[in-house]
Design an enzyme around this catalytic site. Structure first.
Site, PDB file in Angstrom:
ATOM      1  N   CYS A  79       0.841  -1.205   0.000  1.00  0.00           N
ATOM      2  CA  CYS A  79       0.000   0.000   0.000  1.00  0.00           C
ATOM      3  C   CYS A  79       0.880   1.262   0.000  1.00  0.00           C
ATOM      4  O   CYS A  79       1.481   1.589  -1.009  1.00  0.00           O
ATOM      5  CB  CYS A  79      -0.983  -0.029   1.165  1.00  0.00           C
ATOM      6  SG  CYS A  79      -2.370   1.117   0.941  1.00  0.00           S
ATOM      7  N   HIS A 169      -3.832  -4.812   0.729  1.00  0.00           N
ATOM      8  CA  HIS A 169      -3.302  -5.328   2.002  1.00  0.00           C
ATOM      9  C   HIS A 169      -3.432  -6.853   2.031  1.00  0.00           C
ATOM     10  O   HIS A 169      -4.501  -7.385   2.337  1.00  0.00           O
ATOM     11  CB  HIS A 169      -4.061  -4.722   3.190  1.00  0.00           C
ATOM     12  CG  HIS A 169      -3.697  -3.302   3.472  1.00  0.00           C
ATOM     13  ND1 HIS A 169      -2.629  -2.934   4.241  1.00  0.00           N
ATOM     14  CD2 HIS A 169      -4.267  -2.152   3.041  1.00  0.00           C
ATOM     15  CE1 HIS A 169      -2.545  -1.608   4.295  1.00  0.00           C
ATOM     16  NE2 HIS A 169      -3.535  -1.111   3.567  1.00  0.00           N
ATOM     17  N   GLU A 171      -2.214  -8.852   4.159  1.00  0.00           N
ATOM     18  CA  GLU A 171      -2.140  -9.366   5.526  1.00  0.00           C
ATOM     19  C   GLU A 171      -3.497  -9.475   6.210  1.00  0.00           C
ATOM     20  O   GLU A 171      -3.620 -10.126   7.252  1.00  0.00           O
ATOM     21  CB  GLU A 171      -1.206  -8.479   6.373  1.00  0.00           C
ATOM     22  CG  GLU A 171      -1.731  -7.080   6.681  1.00  0.00           C
ATOM     23  CD  GLU A 171      -1.415  -6.046   5.603  1.00  0.00           C
ATOM     24  OE1 GLU A 171      -1.440  -4.846   5.903  1.00  0.00           O
ATOM     25  OE2 GLU A 171      -1.135  -6.444   4.451  1.00  0.00           O
ATOM     26  N   GLY A 224       1.787 -16.304  37.933  1.00  0.00           N
ATOM     27  CA  GLY A 224       0.931 -17.440  37.658  1.00  0.00           C
ATOM     28  C   GLY A 224       0.336 -17.384  36.265  1.00  0.00           C
ATOM     29  O   GLY A 224      -0.340 -18.299  35.825  1.00  0.00           O
ATOM     30  N   VAL A 226       0.475 -16.808  31.942  1.00  0.00           N
ATOM     31  CA  VAL A 226       1.173 -17.499  30.858  1.00  0.00           C
ATOM     32  C   VAL A 226       2.546 -16.889  30.600  1.00  0.00           C
ATOM     33  O   VAL A 226       3.561 -17.589  30.537  1.00  0.00           O
ATOM     34  CB  VAL A 226       0.328 -17.459  29.562  1.00  0.00           C
ATOM     35  CG1 VAL A 226       1.090 -18.098  28.409  1.00  0.00           C
ATOM     36  CG2 VAL A 226      -1.007 -18.154  29.768  1.00  0.00           C
ATOM     37  N   ASP A 227       2.595 -15.558  30.426  1.00  0.00           N
ATOM     38  CA  ASP A 227       3.838 -14.906  29.999  1.00  0.00           C
ATOM     39  C   ASP A 227       4.968 -15.098  31.006  1.00  0.00           C
ATOM     40  O   ASP A 227       6.077 -15.492  30.638  1.00  0.00           O
ATOM     41  CB  ASP A 227       3.592 -13.406  29.760  1.00  0.00           C
ATOM     42  CG  ASP A 227       2.529 -13.143  28.705  1.00  0.00           C
ATOM     43  OD1 ASP A 227       2.273 -14.050  27.886  1.00  0.00           O
ATOM     44  OD2 ASP A 227       1.940 -12.053  28.710  1.00  0.00           O
ATOM     45  N   SER A 228       4.687 -14.803  32.275  1.00  0.00           N
ATOM     46  CA  SER A 228       5.775 -14.906  33.267  1.00  0.00           C
ATOM     47  C   SER A 228       6.192 -16.358  33.470  1.00  0.00           C
ATOM     48  O   SER A 228       7.380 -16.646  33.664  1.00  0.00           O
ATOM     49  CB  SER A 228       5.360 -14.264  34.601  1.00  0.00           C
ATOM     50  OG  SER A 228       4.320 -14.979  35.221  1.00  0.00           O
TER      51      SER A 228
END
Length: 511
Positions: A79, A169, A171, A224, A226-228
């Site tokens: 674009c 686009h 995507e 507690g 997900v990420d950590s």
């Protein structure tokens, strides 16, 4: 050496979607603002130029050295990136007679590797107010649409690396074969191997962490979530018990969560200390009813507890964090961080006196990628697939002042609701669910007795990333069952309501 695609961001709302499409092809990519300097490291295989809200004809329009780029790697302009390519190379870009937005049909004019296996009349998504009206010398049209004369093009000749531009686009979801076009660019044009998988990421990351950390010690606050948990597991794979995890019970966790999470950490062989700080938080929350004030109290109290625990350890040089890629992108976006609607749910931050080097093994992963890595690491699916939970916990699901008595009521009601979602196989169909204790008492009748007790609201939403959300259409029979269970089993609650607000205009959490 990791293969990489660089995405230069000109401020498009779709830039993250380009990155997701590249990652889905098992190719690593990184988004950087267009004006940020970078080096052509050996692993760099290609560059994608994003769309933009700007016009290439504006006086201060963003620009980059495309001619210089193609001396090193292939380039694809999307674009705005395509319009910039055409203009810089000597073509012409003019204001369209009308803004072209929405579905269009791609009509191929020349077979090319970029459009390999893409059907004629394939649906694509347009979003632009300028159009390329004439291509530079040495370029050729690959496709058009009914409304624009240049929908896809390439630079001819072999004196430089391949240079392509597409006006649509690829995507976005509405470009039905857009992922094929991106894959063709990545694999066939840039020569990427498509081997960047969760197991590949784990092997590389653990090796990099070993080299970066060496014999030093890392401290990390665990939630507690997900990420950590995934970040801590990766760091632990690299340095073992030289990772010191701190998991704080702030008094506003879900029912039984403190004990359950510590047990999971034990199974994962993580070196984690559980700190019961419920009373500390309750004391500081006493008398506080303003949502922002509660958030700040919890954030400040957490830092105080974490700082106290950190000072009990010696020789700590580094701080582990579960930062993920959307947080990184937001902090270095073209336009700067978006306006703050409220303090972020994920309470964090450290006192300035703690001068520690950061270790962020997930800083280039999206949330869905973090989950895939977590499963590959052997973290229990129940923890990986847990709904997002705000850093201030149940404190922002208790409207008004937080007390230990109210927390107990909400924990019991919420446990019935969440367990019910799991038992009725509805949990995974919902992005986030929770129970809110309202500062409202109402009259009820139980047997021959009149009651005057609290009301709770059940909340459940469907979403992809939490930026927008719709209320989940849970079956009436299920809601009736949960309402009865809460009222019959949680003394102090005699009324249950269901929140049918979407985001926007409402937020997912009530505070």
């Amino acid at each position: 050496m990791t293969e990489k695609i660089l995405i230069l961001d000109f401020g498009s709302q779709f830039t993250q979607l380009i990155a997701r499409a590249v990652r889905e092809a098992n190719v690593f990519c990184e988004i950087i603002p267009y004006q940020k300097a970078f080096t052509f490291e050996p692993g760099l295989k290609g560059i994608i130029l994003s769309g933009s809200p700007f016009s290439v004809n504006e006086e201060n329009a963003p620009t980059v050295d495309i001619a210089g780029f193609i001396q090193k790697v292939p380039v694809l302009g999307v674009c705005y990136g395509a319009q910039l390519t055409a203009k810089l190379m000597g073509g012409k870009v003019d204001k369209s007679n009308k803004r072209e937005y929405g579905r269009a049909k791609l009509q191929k004019r020349k077979e090319d590797i970029l459009l390999k296996n893409v059907a004629d009349d394939s649906q694509v998504w347009m979003s632009h107010s300028d159009s390329i009206t004439s291509l530079p010398e040495g370029f050729e049209i690959l496709a058009i649409t009914d409304s624009i004369p240049v929908a896809a093009f390439k630079k001819t000749g072999t004196e430089a690396k391949p240079l392509y531009g597409i006006q649509f686009h690829p995507e976005v979801y509405h470009s039905t074969e857009g992922k094929k076009i991106i894959n063709n660019f990545l694999i066939d044009i840039c020569g990427c191997s498509g081997s960047w998988t969760p197991s590949h990421f784990i092997t590389n990351t653990v090796a990099e962490l070993k080299e970066k950390i060496g014999n030093r010690k890392v401290i990390m606050a665990l939630s507690g979530g997900v990420d950590s948990t995934v970040a801590a597991t990766l760091i632990s794979r690299a340095i073992g018990d030289n990772l010191f995890g701190i998991f704080v019970d702030n008094g506003v966790l879900r029912k039984g969560e403190f004990e359950q999470v510590l047990e999971t950490y034990k199974q994962l062989q993580l070196n984690v200390k559980g700190v019961d700080a419920k009373e500390y938080f309750y004391t500081r929350l006493a008398g506080k009813s303003d949502p922002e004030e509660k958030r700040k109290v919890i954030g400040k109290s957490f830092i105080e507890i974490f700082d106290r625990e950190a000072h009990l350890l010696t020789g700590i040089d580094m701080l582990g964090q579960g930062t993920i890629y959307p947080d990184v992108i937001e902090s270095v976006s073209v336009h700067g961080p978006s306006q703050t609607i409220k303090s972020h749910h994920n309470v964090g931050g450290l006192p300035d006196t703690m001068k520690l080097e950061l270790v962020e093994p997930l800083r280039y992963l999206f949330k869905d990628e973090v989950r895939k890595v977590g499963l590959e690491l052997g973290i229990p699916a129940d923890m990986i697939n847990r709904h997002p939970f705000p850093g201030p916990g149940l404190a922002i699901r208790i409207l008004g002042e937080v007390t230990e008595e109210k927390v107990k009521l909400l924990q019991d009601a919420d446990h019935i609701y969440i367990q019910g979602l799991k038992d009725h196989h509805l949990y995974t169909a919902v992005w986030q669910a929770g129970t809110i204790l309202l500062p409202v008492k109402s009259v009820g009748v139980m047997g021959d007795e009149r009651t005057y007790e609290f009301t709770v609201a059940l909340r459940a939403v469907t979403s992809v990333d939490g930026m927008t959300a719709d209320w989940a259409h849970l079956p009436y029979e299920f809601l009736a069952t949960i309402s009865n269970e809460i009222i019959n089993n949680v003394k102090g609650i005699n009324r249950v309501v269901y929140d049918i607000s979407s985001k926007p205009p409402a937020t997912i959490e009530w505070e």
